[in-house]
Design an enzyme around this catalytic site. Structure first.
Site, PDB file in Angstrom:
ATOM      1  CE  LYS A   1      80.382 -15.984  57.286  1.00  0.00           C
ATOM      2  NZ  LYS A   1      80.874 -15.299  58.431  1.00  0.00           N
TER       3      LYS A   1
ATOM      4  CE  LYS B   1      83.093 -18.076  59.306  1.00  0.00           C
ATOM      5  NZ  LYS B   1      83.380 -17.026  60.282  1.00  0.00           N
TER       6      LYS B   1
END
Ligand code: PBG
Length: 324
Positions: free
Chosen positions: A249, A197
């Site tokens: 992400k 992330k």
């Protein structure tokens, strides 16, 4: 003039031939819908920077969840928007906290017809907006945060979550939460690790969605956008700690990471088409600059092609309907 020996266009000549040789097919079950539920909301409230997405009331959450199941989506990922916050994010593990109340409502509404997922992170619940608790110097305290995540995870399982989405990027979070769940007998709870992330500007509209008042930034725990090798390390560590699924992400700006992770991972890989990716498509389409439905499907196809089996997307229901 000679004839070309190779004619790739032969396989593009008609819809039937193109369908026959199509390499990437999206299915409604590949798509996961992120949803927001706001404490005290009497009706769904629009989110300024995410046209078409709302903060749900408990009633509208239930109705939208049933519609999403009818559209065939693979899962629902719930985020809570509490009306009060404090330094340690007490609302996160309070059974009466909005996320846990919302999870119970979701699970009651959909049962086992779809997969109910919970965002496991403190940022919606802390008054400083960080994903963990702070030490005396004001830095995010990794190991103290793990204790909070364990308590939060237990509350989410007890509220009915099938999957916990560990999105805080603390070291050891997967192993710590797994141990706490196993200890309490919740050996079937699935852990989805947001393994890679990035500290991303594409999360901007999400801050509106959860009304987060972040002091500073998340660069001390989320990854530097330029780093790729580090993503593979995060994935390896999370799988070793017991992650059942891993995520990358944001999605579209990080397709190289999705592809590298998919090549290496022995567990299913997801990608999150985040709020800023959604907002860009909506804004450009509203300005008449792009064809909204076309770009929606193209972006989802590209993320799937890169290697993400599942995609978290605010378009999940609309895309699922278009695919049917
Ligand atoms: C953390 C979390 C965030 C998002 C999902 N989980 C925000 C952040 O890390 O800053 C962003 C999702 C999106 O932008 O759509 N709870």
């Amino acid at each position: 003039m000679g004839f070309p020996a190779q004619r790739p266009r032969r396989l593009r000549q008609s819809p039937a031939v193109r369908r026959l040789v199509s390499e990437t097919r999206l299915h409604p079950a590949d798509l996961i819908l992120p949803m927001f539920v706001r404490e005290g909301a009497a009706e769904p409230l629009p989110i300024r920077s995410m046209p078409g997405v709302v903060q749900h009331s408990l009633d509208s959450l239930e109705k939208a969840a049933v519609e999403a199941v009818e559209a065939g989506v693979g899962g629902l990922m719930l985020f809570g928007v509490p009306s009060t916050r404090d330094a340690v994010g007490s609302g996160a593990d309070d059974p009466e906290g909005i996320l846990n109340v919302g999870l119970r409502r979701l699970r009651d509404a959909v049962g086992d017809d779809t997969v109910v997922m919970a965002d496991l992170c403190l940022d919606e619940f802390t008054d400083h907006g960080h994903c963990g608790v702070l030490d005396a110097a004001g830095r995010v305290d990794n190991d103290a945060t793990l204790e909070r995540y364990a308590a939060m995870g237990l509350a989410q399982v007890e509220a009915g979550a099938h999957v916990l989405g560990l999105s805080g990027m603390m070291d050891g979070q997967v192993g710590h939460v797994r141990a706490a769940l196993d200890e309490a007998g919740h050996t079937d709870t699935i852990l989805l690790a947001y393994a890679a992330k990035y500290a991303s500007g594409f999360f901007g509209p999400f801050r509106d969605a959860v009304e987060s008042a972040l002091e500073g930034d998340r660069t001390a725990y989320q990854q530097d956008p330029g780093n790729a090798v580090e993503a593979l390390r995060e994935v390896r560590l999370d799988i070793a700690e017991g992650a059942d699924m891993v995520m990358v992400k944001p999605a579209l700006p990080y397709l190289d990471i999705v592809s590298a992770v998919a090549a290496e991972s022995e567990v299913p890989v997801s990608a999150y088409q985040v709020s800023g990716e959604y907002a860009m498509i909506e804004a450009a389409a509203a300005a008449g600059m792009i064809d909204r439905e076309r770009v929606m499907m193209e972006s989802l196809t590209a993320i799937h092609r890169a290697g993400a089996q599942n995609i978290l997307t605010y378009y999940a229901v609309e895309a699922a309907r278009a695919l049917r």
